[in-house]
Each structure stands twice: as structure tokens, then as C-alpha cells.
Design an enzyme around this catalytic site. Structure first.
Site, PDB file in Angstrom:
ATOM      1  N   ALA A 174      33.054  24.717  33.188  1.00 30.33           N
ATOM      2  CA  ALA A 174      33.691  24.241  31.820  1.00 30.33           C
ATOM      3  C   ALA A 174      34.515  25.073  31.233  1.00 30.33           C
ATOM      4  CB  ALA A 174      32.641  23.686  30.816  1.00 30.33           C
ATOM      5  N   GLY A 175      34.287  26.331  31.219  1.00 32.06           N
ATOM      6  CA  GLY A 175      35.266  27.491  30.675  1.00 32.06           C
ATOM      7  C   GLY A 175      36.444  27.241  31.394  1.00 32.06           C
ATOM      8  N   HIS A 176      36.671  27.304  32.917  1.00 29.47           N
ATOM      9  CA  HIS A 176      37.842  27.184  33.216  1.00 29.47           C
ATOM     10  C   HIS A 176      38.708  25.798  32.955  1.00 29.47           C
ATOM     11  CE1 HIS A 176      35.917  29.608  36.484  1.00 29.47           C
ATOM     12  NE2 HIS A 176      36.879  30.516  36.402  1.00 29.47           N
ATOM     13  N   LYS A 211      35.987  35.912  27.853  1.00 31.00           N
ATOM     14  CA  LYS A 211      34.696  36.431  28.504  1.00 31.00           C
ATOM     15  C   LYS A 211      35.198  37.819  29.067  1.00 31.00           C
ATOM     16  CE  LYS A 211      32.245  35.164  31.789  1.00 31.00           C
ATOM     17  NZ  LYS A 211      32.073  36.420  32.654  1.00 31.00           N
ATOM     18  N   GLN A 238      39.572  42.518  30.994  1.00 28.63           N
ATOM     19  CA  GLN A 238      40.596  41.945  31.969  1.00 28.63           C
ATOM     20  C   GLN A 238      41.927  41.413  30.906  1.00 28.63           C
ATOM     21  OE1 GLN A 238      39.961  39.688  35.473  1.00 28.63           O
ATOM     22  NE2 GLN A 238      40.296  38.066  34.035  1.00 28.63           N
ATOM     23  N   VAL A 248      33.380  29.890  26.561  1.00 33.60           N
ATOM     24  CA  VAL A 248      32.713  28.664  26.693  1.00 33.60           C
ATOM     25  C   VAL A 248      31.107  28.983  26.949  1.00 33.60           C
ATOM     26  CG1 VAL A 248      32.351  26.203  27.632  1.00 33.60           C
ATOM     27  CG2 VAL A 248      34.702  27.080  27.248  1.00 33.60           C
ATOM     28  N   SER A 296      30.778  31.831  36.927  1.00 34.39           N
ATOM     29  CA  SER A 296      30.482  31.307  38.154  1.00 34.39           C
ATOM     30  C   SER A 296      29.251  32.405  38.720  1.00 34.39           C
ATOM     31  CB  SER A 296      31.695  31.928  39.369  1.00 34.39           C
ATOM     32  OG  SER A 296      32.967  31.099  38.633  1.00 34.39           O
ATOM     33  N   ARG A 297      29.005  33.395  37.978  1.00 37.28           N
ATOM     34  CA  ARG A 297      27.854  34.359  38.556  1.00 37.28           C
ATOM     35  C   ARG A 297      26.607  33.978  38.201  1.00 37.28           C
ATOM     36  NH1 ARG A 297      32.194  38.504  38.645  1.00 37.28           N
ATOM     37  NH2 ARG A 297      32.457  39.229  40.682  1.00 37.28           N
TER      38      ARG A 297
HETATM   39  O1  PAF Z   1      39.030  36.403  36.192  1.00 43.00           O
HETATM   40  C1  PAF Z   1      39.381  36.135  37.293  1.00 43.00           C
HETATM   41  O2  PAF Z   1      38.949  34.867  37.612  1.00 43.00           O
HETATM   42  C2  PAF Z   1      40.091  36.801  38.406  1.00 43.00           C
HETATM   43  O3  PAF Z   1      39.917  38.202  37.796  1.00 43.00           O
HETATM   44  C3  PAF Z   1      41.586  36.662  38.358  1.00 43.00           C
HETATM   45  C4  PAF Z   1      42.246  36.842  37.166  1.00 43.00           C
HETATM   46  C5  PAF Z   1      41.710  35.086  38.768  1.00 43.00           C
HETATM   47  C6  PAF Z   1      42.161  37.589  39.251  1.00 43.00           C
HETATM   48  O4  PAF Z   1      41.860  37.433  40.610  1.00 43.00           O
END
Ligand code: PAF
Length: 298
Positions: free
Chosen positions: A31-33, A145, A149, A172, A182-183
Site C-alpha cells: 500500500a505504501g507504493h 520510510k 535515500q 504508510v 517488502s521486508r
Molecule cells: O526504494 C527502492 O525501492 C529502491 O532503492 C529504488 C529507489 C527503486 C532504487 O533501486
């Protein structure tokens, strides 16, 4: 939804599509994506997602091989979320020869998560720059999250003068507060029940700092110890400035964020909580005034 795996095909497909809003992912969508995909829709005429599990950002002991790959289910979710184009290249499409040119982010890449995952942010920045060059978006969205990054990619985009607006989407969470990731799928049922402790403890630090506590080291140490007493193996808990993720200097009257990474069973979970601007100077230290409620042990 169109699906393209070749770079020339994708380049062709994004031509004359108006403003492109891009959400790069490694798949195994949750759901976050999907919240990022929906937000992307508000920022562009065309929403492009990518799915690529990027070997460059995994260390030799990381989970590249077992990283969940759920392409069919991901496509169905993207389609339902109204994504227009999916770019899903193979490894040989994106890396037809060994990648010898890299984006090497500055010192921050060796701190916090980077201290425990050497080369991780170099791998992330390199693949994202490459994806940006292929998709040529006007807007790109990443989840908060992965706070470090997001900062690395925002700074890369600005310093390289890429004509792309980088937007951070809110984390989320499950009802019990666990940040979706995902983890999380690596957790056993017992570990899943324990996992929300991480967020609860970060909220507790946030409340303490917002109430004037400025002994960050004490808060960080206490939290790491409490996690470890409950079966976690903590890499770090750190209160940092939101602006550059550096250690705040007391009185630290600026927007802060508390970040943590800790291992629970086979999963390495990361999370963070933003702490709004607070003034610590005219308040007594929290430790003198408030007792933290003790969280139940497992
Ligand atoms: O956050 C992620 O899923 C990955 O680090 C990304 C930004 C797609 C780069 O591979």
C-alpha cells in the site's frame, strides 16, 4: 497499462506524454507504493512506474537473492492504481556491461544506514540517475520510510541540475504502526507481533524531544537497549537534523528526525519519525519531569 522492458521502447512510449511523474520501485508492491502511485497521478499527466531489483545497491551479505519478486501481482496492482506505463527491464537491459561509472554521494552515504550497508547509496544513486535518464520525468516520488535515500536522491537531483522535482511520500503504516515494507514478509508471526515496537519507541523519542529533552545520546542508547532486550539486534537509533541528517547541536531548535535500523529475526527493519521544530531551551529536561511508560516485553 503498457509494459516495456527495453530502453528504446520505453523512451519511445514516454514521448509526447506531457508531464511525467515517475515512481521507481523494486517491486513486491504494498500500500505504501500504491499511495505513491496515487500521489504521482496528482503531479503528472502520465504516471510511470519501474520495477527493477538493483543488484548494485545490495552488499554481498544482503538479501538480493531472496528479495521477493512478485511481478504478476505487482502488474495487477499497478493497473488497478491507474499507472500508465511500467518499465521493467532485465538486468542485461539496464547493465549490458559492468557498470563502471557510478554516482558517488558525499559523506552522508557512509553514515546511518550507509555505515551498515557499504556501497548501498552509491548503488541507489547510480540506478536512479540511470532510470531518470531513461524515463526523463518531470517529477519523481520516493517514500519517506527510506529517509536517507530520499535525502541522497534529492541532493543528487539538485546538484546535478536535473530538471526533476523530487517529492517524498508519507510512510504508510499497518494499523499497529509498523511501516509497510517488502521486508516485513521475512517476519514470522511472533516477530510480526513484536515489530511495531520499533515505531512505538521512535514515537516515544519524538515526544521526549518535542517536550524539551536534549540528551539525545541517552534517548538513543535507551531505545537501542530496549529493542535488544526484546530480541532485536539494533544497528542504530539516531536523532538527526532533517535538513542534512547531521547530529543536531543543542539547543537544536530545528526540525529533527529520529531514524533507526534494527534486525528482528531474518528482517532488517528501518523506520523514522519526523520531529517538528521545537525549542528545548526554556523547558526543563524531560527526564526530570516525565517517566516513560514501560512497553510490555514479548
Ligand atoms: O526504494 C527502492 O525501492 C529502491 O532503492 C529504488 C529507489 C527503486 C532504487 O533501486
Amino acid at each position: 497499462m503498457q509494459i516495456h522492458s527495453s530502453i528504446p521502447e520505453l523512451r519511445n512510449a514516454v514521448k509526447q506524454r506531457g508531464r511525467i511523474a515517475f515512481v521507481p520501485t523494486m517491486g513486491n508492491l504494498h500500500a505504501g507504493h500504491l499511495a505513491l502511485m496515487r500521489e504521482a497521478r496528482a503531479h503528472g499527466d502520465t504516471v510511470v512506474a519501474s520495477i527493477f531489483v538493483n543488484r548494485l545497491q545490495f552488499g554481498p551479505n544482503d538479501d538480493f537473492d531472496r528479495y521477493p519478486r512478485t511481478f504478476q501481482a505487482d502488474c495487477a496492482q499497478l493497473e488497478a492504481a491507474g499507472v500508465d506505463l511500467l518499465f521493467a527491464p532485465s538486468e542485461t537491459e539496464l547493465y549490458p556491461e559492468p557498470q563502471e561509472y557510478h554516482v558517488d554521494p558525499p559523506g552522508i552515504q557512509h553514515q546511518l544506514d550507509g555505515a551498515f550497508r557499504p556501497g548501498h547509496f552509491r548503488g541507489v544513486a547510480t540506478v536512479v540517475l540511470k532510470l531518470f535518464n531513461i524515463v526523463q520525468p518531470q517529477v519523481a516520488l520516493f517514500g519517506k520510510k527510506d529517509y536517507q535515500q530520499l535525502m541522497v536522491l534529492r541532493n543528487m537531483t539538485r546538484q546535478m541540475a536535473l530538471p526533476i522535482e523530487v517529492i517524498g511520500g508519507e510512510t504508510v503504516r499497518a494499523e499497529d504502526g509498523l511501516a509497510l515494507s517488502s521486508r516485513n514478509g521475512y517476519l514470522s508471526a511472533g516477530e510480526r507481533a513484536e515489530a511495531p515496537r520499533l515505531h512505538r519507541l521512535l514515537l516515544r523519542i519524538s515526544a521526549a524531544v518535542a517536550s524539551g529533552e536534549r540528551d539525545f545520546a541517552r534517548l538513543e542508547r535507551g531505545t537501542a537497549e530496549e529493542l535488544d532486550r526484546n530480541g532485536w539486534k539494533t544497528d542504530y537509533v539516531a536523532v538527526r537534523r532533517q535538513s542534512d541528517l547531521q547530529v543536531p547541536q543543542v539547543p537544536a531548535e530545528e526540525a529533527l528526525v529520529v531514524l533507526a535500523a534494527s534486525r528482528l529475526g531474518g528482517a532488517r527493519l528501518i523506520d523514522n519519525v519526523e520531529i517538528p521544530v521545537t525549542s528545548g531551551v526554556d523547558r526543563p529536561p524531560l527526564a526530570a519531569t516525565i517517566r516513560f511508560p514501560k512497553l510490555p516485553n514479548r
